[in-house]
Design a protein around this motif. Structure first.
Motif, PDB file in Angstrom:
ATOM      1  N   VAL A 129       0.423  -1.032  -0.037  1.00 57.04           N
ATOM      2  CA  VAL A 129       0.083  -0.050   0.181  1.00 57.04           C
ATOM      3  C   VAL A 129       0.803   0.979  -0.201  1.00 57.04           C
ATOM      4  N   TRP A 130       0.754   2.232  -0.660  1.00 58.08           N
ATOM      5  CA  TRP A 130       0.739   3.221  -1.256  1.00 58.08           C
ATOM      6  C   TRP A 130       0.611   4.919  -0.258  1.00 58.08           C
ATOM      7  N   ARG A 131       1.296   5.468   0.056  1.00 60.39           N
ATOM      8  CA  ARG A 131       0.700   6.645   0.737  1.00 60.39           C
ATOM      9  C   ARG A 131       1.473   8.277   1.504  1.00 60.39           C
ATOM     10  N   VAL A 132       0.507   8.829   1.053  1.00 60.14           N
ATOM     11  CA  VAL A 132       1.145  10.123   0.572  1.00 60.14           C
ATOM     12  C   VAL A 132       1.821  10.860   1.770  1.00 60.14           C
ATOM     13  N   ALA A 151       4.652  18.224  -1.955  1.00 65.24           N
ATOM     14  CA  ALA A 151       5.517  19.508  -2.326  1.00 65.24           C
ATOM     15  C   ALA A 151       5.164  20.419  -2.442  1.00 65.24           C
ATOM     16  N   GLU A 152       5.763  21.917  -1.676  1.00 60.48           N
ATOM     17  CA  GLU A 152       4.494  23.358  -1.284  1.00 60.48           C
ATOM     18  C   GLU A 152       4.543  23.745  -2.623  1.00 60.48           C
ATOM     19  N   GLY A 153       3.738  24.686  -3.057  1.00 55.72           N
ATOM     20  CA  GLY A 153       3.610  25.432  -3.975  1.00 55.72           C
ATOM     21  C   GLY A 153       3.657  24.257  -5.530  1.00 55.72           C
ATOM     22  N   MET A 154       3.134  22.905  -5.229  1.00 57.57           N
ATOM     23  CA  MET A 154       2.879  22.159  -6.407  1.00 57.57           C
ATOM     24  C   MET A 154       1.476  21.787  -6.527  1.00 57.57           C
ATOM     25  N   SER A 155       0.471  21.950  -7.785  1.00 53.21           N
ATOM     26  CA  SER A 155      -0.697  21.012  -8.118  1.00 53.21           C
ATOM     27  C   SER A 155      -0.656  19.902  -6.738  1.00 53.21           C
ATOM     28  N   GLY A 156      -0.634  19.698  -6.515  1.00 55.21           N
ATOM     29  CA  GLY A 156      -0.845  18.609  -5.155  1.00 55.21           C
ATOM     30  C   GLY A 156      -0.817  18.881  -4.128  1.00 55.21           C
ATOM     31  N   ALA A 157      -0.209  19.621  -3.579  1.00 54.10           N
ATOM     32  CA  ALA A 157      -0.325  20.631  -2.331  1.00 54.10           C
ATOM     33  C   ALA A 157      -1.735  22.037  -2.237  1.00 54.10           C
ATOM     34  N   THR A 158      -1.421  22.686  -3.262  1.00 54.74           N
ATOM     35  CA  THR A 158      -2.183  23.779  -3.496  1.00 54.74           C
ATOM     36  C   THR A 158      -4.002  23.588  -3.875  1.00 54.74           C
ATOM     37  N   CYS A 159      -3.972  22.429  -4.470  1.00 55.07           N
ATOM     38  CA  CYS A 159      -5.654  21.538  -4.550  1.00 55.07           C
ATOM     39  C   CYS A 159      -6.231  22.046  -3.258  1.00 55.07           C
ATOM     40  N   GLY A 160      -5.540  21.566  -2.692  1.00 54.25           N
ATOM     41  CA  GLY A 160      -6.266  20.702  -1.247  1.00 54.25           C
ATOM     42  C   GLY A 160      -7.332  19.683  -0.731  1.00 54.25           C
ATOM     43  N   ALA A 161      -6.476  18.926  -1.918  1.00 53.19           N
ATOM     44  CA  ALA A 161      -7.461  17.644  -2.200  1.00 53.19           C
ATOM     45  C   ALA A 161      -6.930  16.627  -1.842  1.00 53.19           C
ATOM     46  N   VAL A 162      -5.559  16.661  -1.287  1.00 55.42           N
ATOM     47  CA  VAL A 162      -4.797  15.340  -1.274  1.00 55.42           C
ATOM     48  C   VAL A 162      -4.306  15.549   0.030  1.00 55.42           C
ATOM     49  N   GLU A 163      -4.098  14.854   0.912  1.00 52.89           N
ATOM     50  CA  GLU A 163      -4.114  14.915   2.564  1.00 52.89           C
ATOM     51  C   GLU A 163      -2.699  13.623   2.732  1.00 52.89           C
ATOM     52  N   VAL A 164      -1.752  14.560   3.385  1.00 52.26           N
ATOM     53  CA  VAL A 164      -0.513  13.568   4.129  1.00 52.26           C
ATOM     54  C   VAL A 164      -1.289  12.087   4.496  1.00 52.26           C
ATOM     55  N   GLY A 165      -0.694  11.238   4.137  1.00 55.61           N
ATOM     56  CA  GLY A 165      -1.455  10.061   4.990  1.00 55.61           C
ATOM     57  C   GLY A 165      -2.790   8.888   3.813  1.00 55.61           C
ATOM     58  N   ASP A 166      -2.985  10.159   2.750  1.00 52.92           N
ATOM     59  CA  ASP A 166      -4.506   9.045   2.237  1.00 52.92           C
ATOM     60  C   ASP A 166      -3.424   8.116   0.699  1.00 52.92           C
ATOM     61  N   GLU A 167      -4.448   7.234   1.184  1.00 53.93           N
ATOM     62  CA  GLU A 167      -3.768   6.155  -0.094  1.00 53.93           C
ATOM     63  C   GLU A 167      -3.985   6.021  -1.556  1.00 53.93           C
ATOM     64  N   LEU A 168      -2.930   6.318  -1.936  1.00 53.40           N
ATOM     65  CA  LEU A 168      -2.857   6.308  -3.662  1.00 53.40           C
ATOM     66  C   LEU A 168      -2.796   4.978  -4.010  1.00 53.40           C
ATOM     67  N   ALA A 178      -6.188   8.263  -7.971  1.00 55.62           N
ATOM     68  CA  ALA A 178      -7.315   7.707  -7.487  1.00 55.62           C
ATOM     69  C   ALA A 178      -6.958   7.540  -5.686  1.00 55.62           C
ATOM     70  N   LEU A 179      -7.368   8.271  -4.913  1.00 54.53           N
ATOM     71  CA  LEU A 179      -7.438   8.132  -3.700  1.00 54.53           C
ATOM     72  C   LEU A 179      -7.852   7.659  -2.933  1.00 54.53           C
ATOM     73  N   GLN A 180      -7.497   7.212  -1.357  1.00 56.94           N
ATOM     74  CA  GLN A 180      -8.681   6.598  -0.522  1.00 56.94           C
ATOM     75  C   GLN A 180      -8.106   7.460   1.040  1.00 56.94           C
ATOM     76  N   ARG A 181      -8.964   7.869   1.263  1.00 55.10           N
ATOM     77  CA  ARG A 181      -9.251   8.633   2.785  1.00 55.10           C
ATOM     78  C   ARG A 181     -10.104   8.109   3.775  1.00 55.10           C
ATOM     79  N   ALA A 221       4.750  13.026  -2.261  1.00 52.50           N
ATOM     80  CA  ALA A 221       5.969  12.005  -2.116  1.00 52.50           C
ATOM     81  C   ALA A 221       5.470  11.018  -1.383  1.00 52.50           C
ATOM     82  N   VAL A 222       5.494   9.493  -1.832  1.00 51.23           N
ATOM     83  CA  VAL A 222       4.554   8.553  -1.235  1.00 51.23           C
ATOM     84  C   VAL A 222       5.803   7.358  -0.588  1.00 51.23           C
ATOM     85  N   THR A 223       5.283   6.607   0.722  1.00 50.36           N
ATOM     86  CA  THR A 223       6.381   5.140   0.596  1.00 50.36           C
ATOM     87  C   THR A 223       4.573   4.495   0.700  1.00 50.36           C
ATOM     88  N   PRO A 224       5.274   3.021   1.333  1.00 54.90           N
ATOM     89  CA  PRO A 224       4.774   1.885   0.860  1.00 54.90           C
ATOM     90  C   PRO A 224       4.676   2.030   2.205  1.00 54.90           C
TER      91      PRO A 224
END
Length: 111
Positions: free
Chosen positions: A4-7, A11-28, A59-62, A108-111
């Motif tokens: 399982v890969w998790r966020v 990266a500050e200023g990049m789309s994943g951070a600025t969109c507000g939809a992706v959070e640390v801990g989300d499963e990729l 596709a993410l799961q929270r 960044a994602v890690t297993p």
């Protein structure tokens, strides 16, 4: 779980951070329709990277919520992100092969 890969960071200023939809801990779950469970780090990183300005569908799961996020690769504002609730079948269109001039991943994602 296994493979399982998790966020782990955005990266500050990049789309994943600025969109507000992706959070640390989300499963990729998948990138451009390709499931990532069981893949090694290099394969997942290659799937996330691409030409600056190109689109990537995550596709993410929270918790119990499964959702999709379409992002433009690179440093773009939240208006370039589309968030959708996903269907149970997780069917997405496969992306074309990556092109040169790749942007760094927005998360960044890690297993």
């Amino acid at each position: 779980g296994e493979g399982v890969w998790r966020v782990t960071a955005l990266a500050e200023g990049m789309s994943g951070a600025t969109c507000g939809a992706v959070e640390v801990g989300d499963e990729l779950v998948s990138v451009d329709g390709c499931e990532v469970a069981g893949l090694d780090e290099g394969a997942v990183r290659d799937m996330l990277q691409g030409a600056r300005g190109s689109q990537v569908r995550l596709a993410l799961q929270r918790g119990r919520r499964l959702f999709g996020v379409m992002l433009r690769r690179g440093s773009w504002g939240p208006e370039h992100a589309v968030v959708t609730e996903e269907e149970a079948d997780m069917s997405f269109a496969r992306s074309a092969a990556s092109s040169p001039g790749r942007a760094r991943p927005a998360a960044a994602v890690t297993p």
